[in-house]
Structures are given as C-alpha cells and as structure tokens.
Design an enzyme around this catalytic site. Sequence first.
Site, PDB file in Angstrom:
ATOM      1  N   LYS A  43       3.999  -2.569   0.521  1.00  0.00           N
ATOM      2  CA  LYS A  43       5.351  -2.212   0.960  1.00  0.00           C
ATOM      3  C   LYS A  43       5.787  -0.963   0.206  1.00  0.00           C
ATOM      4  O   LYS A  43       5.305  -0.639  -0.886  1.00  0.00           O
ATOM      5  CB  LYS A  43       6.331  -3.361   0.731  1.00  0.00           C
ATOM      6  CG  LYS A  43       6.668  -3.674  -0.729  1.00  0.00           C
ATOM      7  CD  LYS A  43       7.785  -2.815  -1.314  1.00  0.00           C
ATOM      8  CE  LYS A  43       7.782  -2.866  -2.833  1.00  0.00           C
ATOM      9  NZ  LYS A  43       8.709  -1.893  -3.454  1.00  0.00           N
ATOM     10  N   ASP A  45      10.795  -8.997  -3.624  1.00  0.00           N
ATOM     11  CA  ASP A  45      10.162  -8.372  -2.459  1.00  0.00           C
ATOM     12  C   ASP A  45       9.475  -9.377  -1.542  1.00  0.00           C
ATOM     13  O   ASP A  45       9.130  -9.048  -0.406  1.00  0.00           O
ATOM     14  CB  ASP A  45       9.086  -7.367  -2.908  1.00  0.00           C
ATOM     15  CG  ASP A  45       9.651  -6.211  -3.691  1.00  0.00           C
ATOM     16  OD1 ASP A  45      10.854  -5.941  -3.560  1.00  0.00           O
ATOM     17  OD2 ASP A  45       8.884  -5.578  -4.435  1.00  0.00           O
TER      18      ASP A  45
END
Length: 308
Positions: free
Chosen positions: A28, A164
């Site tokens: 990510k 996350d």
Amino acid sequence: MNDIDPTQIAHTATPERVDCVRVECPAKTNLTLRVGAPHAEWGGRHRLDTMYCGVGIYDTVTVTSKAPGTGFSLDLTGAYLGDLALDQADMRHNHAVMALFALAKEAGQSTDVAITLEKRIPVGAGLGGGSSDAAGTLLALNRLWNLNWPVERLQPIAATLGADMPFCLAGGLAHGTGYGEVIETADASHPDIVPGTLGSMVVGAYNTQLSTPDVYRMFDAIGAGPGSPTNDLQHAAVTLHPRSGEAIRAALDAGATSAFVSGSGPSVVACVPNEAVSAAVCHAWISGRHVDRLFETTAPVTPIVSLP
C-alpha cells in the site's frame, strides 16, 4: 488456479472444504497523508486523514491445515527479510501469526495452521508489508476455515492489529480516518486523489529501514515542514533518510507526474505518465544511486485469493 474475489465471498454459496489457500497481498501507499494530534485513547496514535492505494508489489501468504494438536508454524522466504529474519526466535511477533491468533480466537478455531510467507514487499519501507501479510492471512483463513465472513466483519479484527490492516483486506482505493483504521471505499473520482497519481508507478526502496515510531517522533519535533504537499510525514522521513529526498528530486527532474515518500518511508513512489518517463526515472535512480531497488508497477490493485 481458481481465483476468488475476497469482497464477494459473503455472496457466494458455501464453498467446499479446502486444506490450503494462497493470497497475493499487495503493498500500500498513501496518496495523501494528513497527520493530526496524538490521542491518549488510541495509545498515543495520531489522528490521520489519508487516501490509501493498493500497489502492485505482492507478498504471498499460504495457509495450510495441520494435524490437530500440532500448533502453528511459520516459514519465511525472500531475499530481503530485514528485521523479520531476527524475529524468527519469537514468531508470535510476526503480523501474520498475530492475525492467525486473532481470528482463531474470534472464530473459535484452533491455531493448527502452517503459514508460509514469501516476502517481496520491502520491510520497514512505508509500504505496509506487515499489514498486508496480516490482512492476507485473515483472508486466507477465512476461506480455509470456511467462515465465509464478509470483509466488513474481518475489518474490526484487523484494526486491533494495526492501522493499515483494515484497508489491506480489500485494497484498491479507500479514504482512511481515525488513526487510519476507519475505511471508506473510494474510486478515482474522489476529490483527494491528485490527477496523474494512479496508473503506472515506479517504487524505489532501500536496504535500510525506517522505524515508524521514530518518524512520528521526528514529526512531533519538527512538524510537516516544507515537505510533500500530500504527505505530512515526508519532511521527517527525509530528515532521517536524506536519500529519499534525492530520489524525489531525481524523479521529478526525469518527468514524473508526482513523487513522494510512501507513508512513513523511506520508500519513494514516482507516478509516471508513460513508459518513456518510467524508463527515465529508473535510469536516473540507478545512475545516481538514489535507491537500492526499484519496482515498475501499477496502482490501484487488490488482494488475490486462490486455491493452489
């Protein structure tokens, strides 16, 4: 290979029992990252407003059922394991193993599972590799144990493991708030997405790592400063790791649409409009020794669940 869309699992008929599941877990980045004040009720975590984006660099998590009573096992492979190689003495510190125990407790399952983790996402790089591994493990176990839970039910479990991780369960694009764990799915039309940042990317990584807590401590000391207009942590990350700043400047000089530190760094993402600019960024980074490794890839992407 039988690919499964993890976001659609809850809407399919109950699948037959399987003994092994594989998940390709993407990295990510944060296309935008606004950092607010720390909150005691969040254990000192800072308030965030961020635009998450799945990036096409993948770790592979494979989970396999083991005989009852044999316990879990973890096998790590990859050329650049970083601090993960040192953590094997206590495997419970690994994000994938923590995800195993968290979901087993929630679902009333045993932890008699073998986890194989093939690392390609750079470690300690601001690319969410550990979070992605945990999310991939949750997705894989969800299928292995035939739970058939939707991603929305897995996200609160993921949030207990890291900020996350709820995003990494679905990947793609999402707006994150709270300390990053409150996720709202987004698309390319979202107003926080800067034009030209999606599509082709070049990611520059390093053999050295940056500790996320160290970057936040530096941020608390010096603030956002004159860093990236999209990442409040960039000034702190570049202060601790100056080569990241050199790579950003070189990428922009080579024609990148934008270039920024990924998350808490030190990795750098260069968004490129075409193959010629991608090649120019790669040449600039290699010739100038601005990065140690690089990846030409695309974004956004999502996890891929399959039955080997």
